[in-house]
Design an enzyme around this catalytic site. Structure first.
Site, PDB file in Angstrom:
ATOM      1  N   ALA A 197      39.202  75.138  37.918  1.00 31.22           N
ATOM      2  CA  ALA A 197      40.105  75.042  39.072  1.00 31.22           C
ATOM      3  C   ALA A 197      39.987  76.276  39.967  1.00 31.22           C
ATOM      4  O   ALA A 197      38.895  76.675  40.337  1.00 31.22           O
ATOM      5  CB  ALA A 197      41.532  74.794  38.584  1.00 31.22           C
ATOM      6  N   SER A 198      41.115  76.929  40.267  1.00 30.58           N
ATOM      7  CA  SER A 198      41.131  77.984  41.290  1.00 30.58           C
ATOM      8  C   SER A 198      40.498  79.302  40.861  1.00 30.58           C
ATOM      9  O   SER A 198      40.376  80.210  41.687  1.00 30.58           O
ATOM     10  CB  SER A 198      42.567  78.234  41.757  1.00 30.58           C
ATOM     11  OG  SER A 198      43.009  77.163  42.558  1.00 30.58           O
ATOM     12  N   ILE A 199      40.077  79.424  39.610  1.00 33.44           N
ATOM     13  CA  ILE A 199      39.262  80.588  39.252  1.00 33.44           C
ATOM     14  C   ILE A 199      37.963  80.549  40.061  1.00 33.44           C
ATOM     15  O   ILE A 199      37.302  81.578  40.259  1.00 33.44           O
ATOM     16  CB  ILE A 199      38.989  80.632  37.738  1.00 33.44           C
ATOM     17  CG1 ILE A 199      40.313  80.777  36.962  1.00 33.44           C
ATOM     18  CG2 ILE A 199      38.063  81.784  37.362  1.00 33.44           C
ATOM     19  CD1 ILE A 199      40.158  80.718  35.463  1.00 33.44           C
TER      20      ILE A 199
END
Length: 558
Positions: free
Chosen positions: A167-169
């Site tokens: 995801a947002s990593i």
């Protein structure tokens, strides 16, 4: 069988066998019976061999017993023999055969046991099918383990090699591409984005022409929307949060003032103030105009359309108005990173994914790839959610090609640990240069990492209220308000939430002093990565607790 009988017969004819036979012959002679012939021993040995062989085979068939005495060649008809299974409390042993325990792991046995128990608790609380964790200390991986299932339907257990959505990593990975281009002089962070991507139209806010820059995009200060399209709802939510924060700050200041004055002189006034504040809070609650949707209720999160490149993805939002004046307010935006991917393409001269794959190769992140449905990706997990009836179901199919840069990559905990340590090395290597001139340079320069991990004004860190957003990382700074009380450690992290997935990568640098620099080399600190195949699972506080557990034990490592 013939060889077994021969071996037994030969054994009967040896000294031991002869001694037994001779003893038997002496008894026979003492009884006055005719002497036994010379073939008696051989006949007895053959009979004994047949009896032993049949007995062993029959006993093994009846009881499934352990193997017979070793023979020169195995019996091809014999069933395969397996070692007895050891009882286990979890689907996957702490160290799977594919990933043997690192030699340093024994020094952290207490931290591993404590952290495993914590993960079991979190997994059980949220009902997550599977969760995978990895921890490194001073650049060395000391623990990685999977709990539960990567694939519930086929009962495939999680293991350290399990691949999940991060995801947002992905935003932190994209930041490395931007930083490399900036270091090379190919990208200016402070000029309008139209210099690189003219396809993105110039913007106005309340009739005034404004500029969106790369720096503002990185720290979510551009004013570009997230998944919520209703500007009024977003502004009302922001105003409500600001009012609530201001009230909390006022209360905190009043408490300090009360302590200083002794707390008794203005009791009546304080009671009146409290009543007014309570009334205003009630009015504020009653005036809340809507129930905020979470990201998983937004339709754009479930797009199934395939986008060929980042420029094509811009059509989803490029003509929408800015929700805020650039630089004035923090508004987390994955679409802002879609625009950053287009900037990377134009500044580098490569397709975004090609440029990222080069970076992954340099960082030795060999299992990190963009998520696509068609390729066969070994160890890829399935992703789950609970439906309205609270039953576990598979998530719907989604195509993340519109947001590679902001939330579209797959990875493992091992690759994320490598990434975290590369960032930590770059952050610290400048401190060690005077004491060790032979150190290799970091992937990013120390001054670059210092910029990336410096909190930016007017930003928020939603997963830890103590911190601020920096440049594609959330950062909490070192702080201690009272003696012998809570001490806030400096750390950097980023969480992720996608359809059917949650993640976190956290870096806890060692607090270094002048003496510590002499006998040590970077990276110095704890890195924790956790990935989970269930959405809406907050993992940052868990990762921080795990990091602090390992930090307690690291002083005992020789």
């Amino acid at each position: 069988m013939y060889r077994l009988l021969s071996a037994v017969t030969a054994r009967a004819a040896t000294t031991g066998g002869c001694a037994w036979g001779c003893g038997r012959r002496a008894v026979h002679q003492r009884a006055g019976l005719p002497p036994l012939g010379p073939g008696w021993v051989g006949g007895l040995g053959l009979g004994l061999g047949l009896g032993l062989a049949l007995g062993v085979k029959l006993a093994g068939g009846l009881r499934g017993a352990s193997p017979a005495p070793p023979a020169a060649a195995p019996d091809p008809e014999a069933p395969p023999q397996a070692e007895p299974l050891q009882p286990q409390e979890q689907p996957l042993a702490p160290w799977s055969p594919q990933t043997p325990a690192p030699p340093h792991a024994r020094h952290f046995a207490r931290a591993i046991d404590s952290s495993r128990d914590l993960l079991h608790r979190i997994k059980d609380e949220v009902g997550a099918p599977g969760i995978v964790v990895g921890v490194s200390v001073d650049g060395k991986e000391v623990w990685s383990e999977g709990l539960g299932y990567a694939d519930v339907e086929n009962r495939v257990p999680c293991k350290p090699e399990t691949v999940m959505r991060i995801a947002s990593i992905s935003k932190s990975l994209t930041m490395v591409a931007i930083a490399k281009l900036w270091e090379a002089g190919k990208l200016d962070l402070d000029i309008p984005v139209q210099h690189y991507v003219p396809e993105f139209p110039e913007k106005e806010y309340e009739g005034e022409k404004v500029s969106v820059t790369t720096r503002l995009l990185i720290s979510h200060l551009s004013g570009i929307r997230h998944y919520e399209k209703d500007m009024k709802k977003v502004k009302e939510e922001k105003a409500y949060k600001a009012l609530k924060m201001m009230k909390e700050m006022m209360e905190s200041d009043q408490e300090k003032e009360l302590k200083e004055k002794g707390g008794k002189s203005n009791e009546k006034n304080d009671f009146a103030k409290a009543k007014v504040e309570q009334d205003s809070e009630t009015k504020g609650r009653n005036s809340k105009p809507y129930k905020k949707k979470n990201d998983f209720e937004q339709g754009e999160l479930y797009l199934k359309e395939k986008f060929e490149n980042s420029i094509e993805s811009l059509r989803l939002f490029k003509n929408d108005p800015l929700f805020f004046k650039p630089g004035s307010q923090f508004l987390y935006s994955t679409f802002g990173y879609t625009l950053l991917a287009a900037i990377v393409e134009r500044a580098s001269g490569y397709k975004y994914l090609d440029y990222m794959q080069k970076i992954f190769h340099d960082l030795d992140m060999l299992t990190t790839v963009q998520e696509e449905n068609e390729p066969v990706i070994y160890n890829r997990a399935r992703f789950y959610v609970y439906n309205k009836k609270k039953r576990l179901v598979n998530t719907p199919y989604v195509d993340n090609s519109y947001k590679w840069a902001g939330g579209g990559f797959l990875s493992t905990v091992g690759d994320l640990l490598k990434f975290g340590n590369a960032m930590l090395y770059g952050y610290q290597v400048g401190l060690f240069k005077n004491s060790n001139e032979n150190l290799l340079p970091g992937y990013l320069k120390p001054e670059t990492m210092l910029m990336i991990w410096t909190p930016v004004p007017n930003t928020e860190m939603s997963w830890d209220k103590e911190g601020k957003y920096a440049m594609a990382w959330g950062v909490v700074e070192k702080k201690q308000t009272y003696g012998s009380c809570r001490k806030q450690r400096h750390y950097a992290s980023h969480t992720g939430g996608a359809v059917g997935a949650s993640s976190v990568l956290l870096v806890l640098p060692e607090e270094l002093d002048a003496e510590a620099l002499n006998n040590k080399v970077p990276p110095r600190g704890i890195v924790v990565s956790i990935i989970c195949n269930m959405q809406s699972v907050g993992l940052n506080s868990t990762a921080l607790k795990i990091a602090l557990e390992f930090d307690k034990d690291r002083s005992d490592v020789p």
